[in-house]
Structures are given as structure tokens and as C-alpha cells.
Design a protein around this motif. Structure first.
Motif, mmCIF file in Angstrom:
data_model
loop_
_atom_site.group_PDB
_atom_site.id
_atom_site.type_symbol
_atom_site.label_atom_id
_atom_site.label_comp_id
_atom_site.label_asym_id
_atom_site.label_seq_id
_atom_site.Cartn_x
_atom_site.Cartn_y
_atom_site.Cartn_z
ATOM 1 N N GLN A 1 -4.287 -4.928 -23.320
ATOM 2 C CA GLN A 1 -4.749 -5.224 -21.971
ATOM 3 C C GLN A 1 -3.943 -4.399 -20.976
ATOM 4 N N VAL A 2 -4.623 -3.825 -20.016
ATOM 5 C CA VAL A 2 -3.979 -2.971 -19.025
ATOM 6 C C VAL A 2 -3.593 -3.800 -17.799
ATOM 7 N N GLN A 3 -2.399 -3.581 -17.310
ATOM 8 C CA GLN A 3 -1.948 -4.227 -16.073
ATOM 9 C C GLN A 3 -1.451 -3.173 -15.094
ATOM 10 N N LEU A 4 -1.762 -3.377 -13.832
ATOM 11 C CA LEU A 4 -1.240 -2.548 -12.754
ATOM 12 C C LEU A 4 -0.364 -3.452 -11.895
ATOM 13 N N VAL A 5 0.899 -3.105 -11.791
ATOM 14 C CA VAL A 5 1.851 -3.928 -11.045
ATOM 15 C C VAL A 5 2.344 -3.138 -9.839
ATOM 16 N N GLU A 6 2.087 -3.686 -8.655
ATOM 17 C CA GLU A 6 2.439 -3.030 -7.397
ATOM 18 C C GLU A 6 3.725 -3.617 -6.832
ATOM 19 N N SER A 7 4.392 -2.805 -6.035
ATOM 20 C CA SER A 7 5.574 -3.271 -5.313
ATOM 21 C C SER A 7 5.769 -2.401 -4.080
ATOM 22 N N GLY A 8 6.563 -2.918 -3.140
ATOM 23 C CA GLY A 8 6.952 -2.112 -1.993
ATOM 24 C C GLY A 8 6.326 -2.479 -0.669
ATOM 25 N N GLY A 9 5.434 -3.439 -0.641
ATOM 26 C CA GLY A 9 4.835 -3.827 0.628
ATOM 27 C C GLY A 9 5.825 -4.604 1.478
ATOM 28 N N GLY A 10 5.418 -4.909 2.706
ATOM 29 C CA GLY A 10 6.283 -5.677 3.586
ATOM 30 C C GLY A 10 5.926 -5.494 5.035
ATOM 31 N N LEU A 11 6.859 -5.912 5.887
ATOM 32 C CA LEU A 11 6.696 -5.831 7.335
ATOM 33 C C LEU A 11 7.532 -4.673 7.870
ATOM 34 N N VAL A 12 6.918 -3.851 8.698
ATOM 35 C CA VAL A 12 7.626 -2.699 9.258
ATOM 36 C C VAL A 12 7.161 -2.496 10.695
ATOM 37 N N GLN A 13 8.042 -1.959 11.513
ATOM 38 C CA GLN A 13 7.688 -1.692 12.904
ATOM 39 C C GLN A 13 6.849 -0.413 13.006
ATOM 40 N N PRO A 14 6.054 -0.308 14.050
ATOM 41 C CA PRO A 14 5.305 0.951 14.260
ATOM 42 C C PRO A 14 6.239 2.154 14.263
ATOM 43 N N GLY A 15 5.779 3.210 13.593
ATOM 44 C CA GLY A 15 6.604 4.400 13.449
ATOM 45 C C GLY A 15 7.501 4.391 12.237
ATOM 46 N N GLY A 16 7.580 3.264 11.569
ATOM 47 C CA GLY A 16 8.430 3.127 10.398
ATOM 48 C C GLY A 16 7.776 3.647 9.126
ATOM 49 N N SER A 17 8.486 3.450 8.016
ATOM 50 C CA SER A 17 8.031 3.948 6.716
ATOM 51 C C SER A 17 8.120 2.872 5.653
ATOM 52 N N LEU A 18 7.252 2.996 4.680
ATOM 53 C CA LEU A 18 7.278 2.161 3.485
ATOM 54 C C LEU A 18 6.873 3.014 2.300
ATOM 55 N N ARG A 19 7.329 2.617 1.134
ATOM 56 C CA ARG A 19 6.930 3.298 -0.092
ATOM 57 C C ARG A 19 6.378 2.270 -1.073
ATOM 58 N N LEU A 20 5.121 2.466 -1.464
ATOM 59 C CA LEU A 20 4.490 1.607 -2.446
ATOM 60 C C LEU A 20 4.585 2.237 -3.822
ATOM 61 N N SER A 21 4.722 1.380 -4.829
ATOM 62 C CA SER A 21 4.728 1.838 -6.215
ATOM 63 C C SER A 21 3.724 1.029 -7.012
ATOM 64 N N CYS A 22 3.170 1.658 -8.037
ATOM 65 C CA CYS A 22 2.235 0.967 -8.921
ATOM 66 C C CYS A 22 2.430 1.518 -10.321
ATOM 67 N N ALA A 23 2.782 0.629 -11.245
ATOM 68 C CA ALA A 23 2.999 1.021 -12.630
ATOM 69 C C ALA A 23 1.902 0.454 -13.513
ATOM 70 N N ALA A 24 1.309 1.307 -14.316
ATOM 71 C CA ALA A 24 0.286 0.892 -15.276
ATOM 72 C C ALA A 24 0.928 0.692 -16.630
ATOM 73 N N SER A 25 0.599 -0.427 -17.269
ATOM 74 C CA SER A 25 1.144 -0.714 -18.592
ATOM 75 C C SER A 25 0.041 -1.197 -19.508
ATOM 76 N N GLY A 26 0.297 -1.103 -20.806
ATOM 77 C CA GLY A 26 -0.685 -1.521 -21.792
ATOM 78 C C GLY A 26 -1.043 -0.380 -22.722
ATOM 79 N N ARG A 27 -2.046 -0.615 -23.549
ATOM 80 C CA ARG A 27 -2.471 0.402 -24.505
ATOM 81 C C ARG A 27 -3.412 1.380 -23.807
ATOM 82 N N ILE A 28 -2.830 2.432 -23.258
ATOM 83 C CA ILE A 28 -3.563 3.424 -22.481
ATOM 84 C C ILE A 28 -3.559 4.752 -23.221
ATOM 85 N N PHE A 29 -4.738 5.330 -23.409
ATOM 86 C CA PHE A 29 -4.818 6.637 -24.050
ATOM 87 C C PHE A 29 -4.553 7.749 -23.038
ATOM 88 N N SER A 30 -5.223 7.680 -21.910
ATOM 89 C CA SER A 30 -5.012 8.691 -20.871
ATOM 90 C C SER A 30 -5.445 8.141 -19.526
#
Length: 121
Positions: A1-30
């Protein structure tokens, strides 16, 4: 079974920065493509950015020049660096992946659970 797990969201002020990540796991061929969609309250889900296996990328016009998508193929992970954030970027951001489970099957699309990004002063 494939899972996509995200992280990095949140609250930020205008003009600020955030970095989101997403890792795929499971039996993946390509993995053919990975990327991000977002959905703001009362609006349809829209494409933000996609990166393909060869490295090419696409962006929504509204984020060009501010967001950068990248990918670590060895880790099956995609990143979204978001700079110069605006209140209109506020939304739930969903990771997606188009992949193949085996060499004999076609591509399938999987989604993460979503991560909230709020841009507010």
C-alpha cells in the motif's frame, strides 16, 4: 500500500516562507510525477506545481517566481519551497504522486492527507 506523508505546513506572516515535504512509501516500482495541489475554503482544488521524473516542472501562474518544487528521487520525496507568501496562498496543500506499482501495471494517482498553510498577520 502506498502512503504519502506531508509535513511543513503552518502559520506564517505575509512575505514569509515555508517549506513543504511529502514522502512516498510502500511498494513502488516507479514514480512518473509528484507535486502539490491546494484547496482554499469555498474554492476548487487547483494545481500548484508538479515535477516529473526527468526533472521538468510546471507551476501555476499565481506562484511562478515565488514557489520552487524539487525532488529527491532516492527518497521518493518532493519539496515545495514557498517564498513571498501572500494571504491568498492560504489553503490546504495536498501532495500527489503518479506512479506505477509494478512493471506490468499502469500509472495510478495517490494523494496525501493535506497540510494547512495559513498566511496571516
Amino acid at each position: 500500500q502506498v502512503q504519502l506523508v506531508e509535513s511543513g505546513g503552518g502559520l506564517v506572516q505575509p512575505g514569509g516562507s515555508l517549506r513543504l515535504s511529502c514522502a512516498a512509501s510502500g511498494r513502488i516500482f516507479s514514480i512518473y510525477a509528484m507535486g502539490w495541489y491546494r484547496q482554499a475554503p469555498g474554492k476548487q482544488r487547483e494545481l500548484v506545481a508538479t515535477i516529473f521524473s526527468g526533472g521538468s516542472t510546471t507551476y501555476a501562474d499565481s506562484v511562478k517566481g515565488r514557489f520552487t518544487i524539487s525532488r529527491d528521487n532516492a527518497k521518493n520525496t518532493v519539496y515545495l519551497q514557498m517564498n513571498s507568501l501572500k494571504p491568498e496562498d492560504t489553503a490546504v496543500y495536498y501532495c500527489h504522486a503518479v506512479l506505477r506499482l509494478t512493471a506490468l501495471t499502469g500509472t495510478e494517482t495517490y494523494w496525501g492527507q493535506g497540510t494547512q498553510v495559513t498566511v496571516s498577520s
